[in-house]
Scaffold this motif. Sequence first.
Motif, PDB file in Angstrom:
ATOM      1  N   UNK A   1     -19.955  -6.087 -22.257  1.00  0.00           N
ATOM      2  CA  UNK A   1     -18.822  -5.516 -22.965  1.00  0.00           C
ATOM      3  C   UNK A   1     -19.128  -3.810 -22.995  1.00  0.00           C
ATOM      4  N   UNK A   2     -20.337  -3.697 -22.840  1.00  0.00           N
ATOM      5  CA  UNK A   2     -20.472  -2.306 -22.956  1.00  0.00           C
ATOM      6  C   UNK A   2     -20.791  -1.734 -24.321  1.00  0.00           C
ATOM      7  N   UNK A   3     -21.300  -2.542 -24.988  1.00  0.00           N
ATOM      8  CA  UNK A   3     -21.748  -2.249 -26.747  1.00  0.00           C
ATOM      9  C   UNK A   3     -23.049  -2.915 -27.025  1.00  0.00           C
ATOM     10  N   UNK A   4     -23.443  -2.360 -28.069  1.00  0.00           N
ATOM     11  CA  UNK A   4     -24.760  -2.773 -28.753  1.00  0.00           C
ATOM     12  C   UNK A   4     -24.580  -4.199 -29.237  1.00  0.00           C
ATOM     13  N   UNK A   5     -25.480  -4.886 -29.093  1.00  0.00           N
ATOM     14  CA  UNK A   5     -25.746  -6.315 -29.892  1.00  0.00           C
ATOM     15  C   UNK A   5     -25.073  -6.251 -31.286  1.00  0.00           C
ATOM     16  N   UNK A   6     -25.535  -5.300 -32.137  1.00  0.00           N
ATOM     17  CA  UNK A   6     -25.173  -4.896 -33.485  1.00  0.00           C
ATOM     18  C   UNK A   6     -23.656  -4.886 -33.639  1.00  0.00           C
TER      19      UNK A   6
END
Length: 335
Positions: A258-263
């Motif tokens: 999704x192109x975002x951090x896990x957090x």
Amino acid sequence: MSILFLLASLGVVNGLLIGFYLIIKKKRTVADSYFGLLLLALSIRIGKSVFFYFNREVDQLILQIGLSACIFIGPFFYLYSKALQKHEQDFKRKDGLLLLALLVAIIGIGLRFPYRSFPEIWNGYIIYGIYSVWILFTLLGLYYSGRMLKGVTLSPNKMNGNQQYVAAIALAMLFITCTYQVALFVGFTYIWGALIFSFTFYYLLGRALLTKKSITPKVPVQLLENGNELLAQVNDLMASQKPFINKGLKLDELATQAGMSKHTLSRVLNEVYEYGFSHYIKEYRVNEAKQLITTRPDLSLEGIGYEAGFNSKSAFFEAFKKIANCTPAEYKKFR
């Protein structure tokens, strides 16, 4: 003399213990980690000072380790203060690269010029370079601390609990740094740095025990910006690429796609979607199963579950019942 040694060394020992705890505890924040690392760096450096003050014949390898730790004191204080002031929830790549560069530099110097063989170089160019890094980043850390104390710096009675912690740590860092800097140039005894560290540490620990709060200030959780847009972005990915079909799909894998951090993804699914990662994936798998029940009459219900991404018949039936409020067989019967 024995009381002086006890006061100085107790802070070092307990600083090491609390530092390790803050680094390994499960529910740690970015600020907790940096504060724990700051305690470790200070404890190693001050421990070296205590040993050397009371025993001038200490092994020179201990001196090298203690001096090497100095290069991280300022940077850890800076990263800690920045994490608090900016409410950082994730570790920044550039901060990691900074620490890696310092680690590589000090290890490389130590291997090329070990203290045992080159004490004059360590007591000259190397220590001046290390102390320059220490004071530079301490000033940066004080800048971020000052921003958190803006408007109440000269009015301690107006400070809230977090600001009192920040002020105590900032003052301790200022005094410890000044003590060691002065000692380097004019020969002033730096045992006072060890005592300041001990007194500050026990002040923070005492406040934490009395108020039943953490030894480090809490980082306020900011509202997630563009949460709906981020959820829509994940929804588009789920609809177009169907990553949920992967039976072993994990949060970090979906975050990468999704192109975002896990957090960030975790916050999106818990704060915007509200039901969390597991329910989110199950809902998409159940909806996929519904479509397959309608379009693939050749598949058994168990086969449909596997095609939709479930790894067992029981997991498929349980999730379907929970989300669709009926069993797969009942759903098929009325289609």
